[in-house]
Design a protein around this motif. Structure first.
Motif, short mmCIF file in Angstrom:
data_model
loop_
_atom_site.label_atom_id
_atom_site.label_comp_id
_atom_site.label_asym_id
_atom_site.label_seq_id
_atom_site.Cartn_x
_atom_site.Cartn_y
_atom_site.Cartn_z
N LEU A 1 -23.56 62.93 -18.69
CA LEU A 1 -23.59 61.48 -18.46
C LEU A 1 -22.50 60.80 -19.30
CD1 LEU A 1 -27.45 61.09 -18.55
CD2 LEU A 1 -25.99 60.87 -16.52
N PRO A 2 -21.24 61.12 -19.04
CA PRO A 2 -20.17 60.62 -19.90
C PRO A 2 -19.77 59.16 -19.69
CG PRO A 2 -19.23 61.89 -18.13
CD PRO A 2 -20.73 62.01 -18.00
N VAL A 3 -20.21 58.56 -18.60
CA VAL A 3 -19.76 57.21 -18.27
C VAL A 3 -20.78 56.16 -18.72
CG1 VAL A 3 -19.00 55.67 -16.41
CG2 VAL A 3 -18.48 58.12 -16.29
N SER A 4 -20.33 55.23 -19.58
CA SER A 4 -21.15 54.11 -20.02
C SER A 4 -20.56 52.82 -19.46
CB SER A 4 -21.17 54.01 -21.54
OG SER A 4 -21.89 55.06 -22.11
N ILE A 5 -21.42 52.02 -18.89
CA ILE A 5 -21.00 50.75 -18.32
C ILE A 5 -21.87 49.64 -18.89
CG2 ILE A 5 -20.53 49.45 -16.21
CD1 ILE A 5 -21.29 53.00 -15.68
N PHE A 6 -21.25 48.56 -19.32
CA PHE A 6 -21.98 47.38 -19.74
C PHE A 6 -21.90 46.40 -18.59
CE2 PHE A 6 -20.88 49.62 -23.52
CZ PHE A 6 -22.02 49.51 -24.29
N VAL A 7 -23.06 45.99 -18.11
CA VAL A 7 -23.14 45.18 -16.89
C VAL A 7 -23.74 43.82 -17.23
CG1 VAL A 7 -23.97 45.12 -14.51
CG2 VAL A 7 -23.55 47.33 -15.61
N SER A 8 -22.99 42.77 -16.92
CA SER A 8 -23.49 41.41 -17.07
C SER A 8 -24.02 40.95 -15.73
CB SER A 8 -22.35 40.47 -17.51
OG SER A 8 -21.86 40.86 -18.76
N VAL A 9 -25.25 40.49 -15.73
CA VAL A 9 -25.90 40.07 -14.48
C VAL A 9 -26.33 38.62 -14.60
CG1 VAL A 9 -27.84 40.49 -12.90
CG2 VAL A 9 -26.74 42.42 -14.08
N SER A 10 -25.98 37.84 -13.60
CA SER A 10 -26.44 36.45 -13.52
C SER A 10 -27.37 36.32 -12.33
CB SER A 10 -25.26 35.50 -13.36
OG SER A 10 -24.44 35.54 -14.49
N LEU A 11 -28.41 35.52 -12.51
CA LEU A 11 -29.37 35.26 -11.44
C LEU A 11 -29.09 33.89 -10.83
CD1 LEU A 11 -32.68 36.49 -13.13
CD2 LEU A 11 -31.05 37.81 -11.76
N GLU A 12 -29.51 33.73 -9.58
CA GLU A 12 -29.35 32.43 -8.91
C GLU A 12 -30.14 31.34 -9.62
OE1 GLU A 12 -30.66 33.32 -4.95
OE2 GLU A 12 -28.79 34.36 -4.44
N ARG A 13 -31.35 31.70 -10.04
CA ARG A 13 -32.22 30.74 -10.72
C ARG A 13 -32.89 31.43 -11.89
NH1 ARG A 13 -36.23 28.53 -6.53
NH2 ARG A 13 -36.66 27.07 -8.19
N GLN A 14 -33.02 30.73 -13.00
CA GLN A 14 -33.64 31.30 -14.19
C GLN A 14 -35.09 30.82 -14.31
OE1 GLN A 14 -30.57 29.73 -14.32
NE2 GLN A 14 -29.51 31.67 -14.22
N ILE A 15 -35.83 31.01 -13.24
CA ILE A 15 -37.24 30.66 -13.29
C ILE A 15 -38.04 31.91 -13.66
CG2 ILE A 15 -37.05 28.73 -11.67
CD1 ILE A 15 -38.13 30.61 -9.47
N GLU A 16 -39.22 31.70 -14.19
CA GLU A 16 -40.01 32.81 -14.72
C GLU A 16 -40.22 33.93 -13.71
OE1 GLU A 16 -44.24 33.56 -17.05
OE2 GLU A 16 -43.68 31.53 -16.47
N ARG A 17 -40.53 33.59 -12.48
CA ARG A 17 -40.78 34.61 -11.46
C ARG A 17 -39.54 35.48 -11.20
NH1 ARG A 17 -40.54 35.25 -5.96
NH2 ARG A 17 -42.28 36.32 -4.97
N ALA A 18 -38.36 34.86 -11.13
CA ALA A 18 -37.12 35.60 -10.91
C ALA A 18 -36.80 36.51 -12.09
CB ALA A 18 -35.97 34.63 -10.66
N LEU A 19 -37.01 35.99 -13.30
CA LEU A 19 -36.77 36.80 -14.49
C LEU A 19 -37.70 38.01 -14.52
CD1 LEU A 19 -36.42 33.93 -17.13
CD2 LEU A 19 -34.56 35.22 -16.09
N GLU A 20 -38.98 37.79 -14.25
CA GLU A 20 -39.96 38.88 -14.25
C GLU A 20 -39.64 39.92 -13.19
OE1 GLU A 20 -43.77 36.99 -13.79
OE2 GLU A 20 -43.81 36.30 -15.87
N GLU A 21 -39.23 39.47 -12.01
CA GLU A 21 -38.91 40.41 -10.92
C GLU A 21 -37.70 41.28 -11.30
OE1 GLU A 21 -38.13 40.28 -6.10
OE2 GLU A 21 -38.76 38.46 -7.15
N PHE A 22 -36.69 40.65 -11.88
CA PHE A 22 -35.51 41.41 -12.30
C PHE A 22 -35.88 42.40 -13.40
CE2 PHE A 22 -31.80 42.18 -14.93
CZ PHE A 22 -30.89 42.60 -13.97
N GLU A 23 -36.62 41.95 -14.40
CA GLU A 23 -36.98 42.82 -15.52
C GLU A 23 -37.86 43.99 -15.08
OE1 GLU A 23 -38.55 40.26 -18.62
OE2 GLU A 23 -36.67 39.13 -18.68
#
Length: 166
Positions: A66-88
């Motif tokens: 597993l030699p490849v490391s990637i740092f990924v920045s993700v933005s959501l359309e809306r920062q509401i609790e339900r969207a955050l929980e679903e992503f997490e």
């Protein structure tokens, strides 16, 4: 848990365990400056209190393919609790994601992803990350070289530091 709950002996035990989690209780006790029985009781108490969350074996990422490391920045359309929980919830189920942080600033989340190659990362993006509802932006940064990596937490900020004697 407040940091004041850790005395000098606890701090020495934690420092030794971070150096070598496979250390024998006898050697750990010697390093902490106490006898083995109280040392074992303290370790068990630290585990029960959640100070010690577990013990792991640290693998060489490249040696296991597993030699490849990637740092990924993700933005959501809306920062509401339900969207955050679903992503997490989704991110927590993917073994490629070693770390995920809810962030301030330009992106909502920062992920550390490990994969064997670029094709595997492309599959990860297409099969997982882009399919999470509400994801509006994904920015990937590929690590060229790991300059430093530690798993041991610095404990010197705790009262008295680690140089304190019994």
């Amino acid at each position: 848990m407040p940091k004041t709950d850790l005395d000098a002996i606890d701090r020495r035990i934690l420092a030794k365990l971070q150096e070598d989690a496979r250390i024998s209780n006898v050697d750990l006790a010697k390093g902490a400056g106490i006898s083995p029985s109280p040392c074992l009781r303290r370790v068990r108490a630290l585990e029960e209190r959640g100070v010690i969350r577990g013990y792991v074996t640290v693998l060489d990422q490249t040696a296991v393919g597993l030699p490849v490391s990637i740092f990924v920045s993700v933005s959501l359309e809306r920062q509401i609790e339900r969207a955050l929980e679903e992503f997490e919830t989704a991110v927590s189920s993917w073994p490629e994601v070693l770390e995920c942080y809810l962030m301030t600033g330009d992106a909502d989340y920062l992920l550390r992803v490990v994969v064997p190659d670029l094709s595997a990362y492309e599959r990860f993006l297409m099969d997982h990350l882009t399919r999470v509802p509400g994801v509006s932006s994904i920015k990937s940064s590929f690590a060229l070289k790991q300059v430093s990596h530690r798993s041991a937490l610095p404990l010197t900020h705790l009262s008295g530091g680690l140089r304190e004697t019994r």
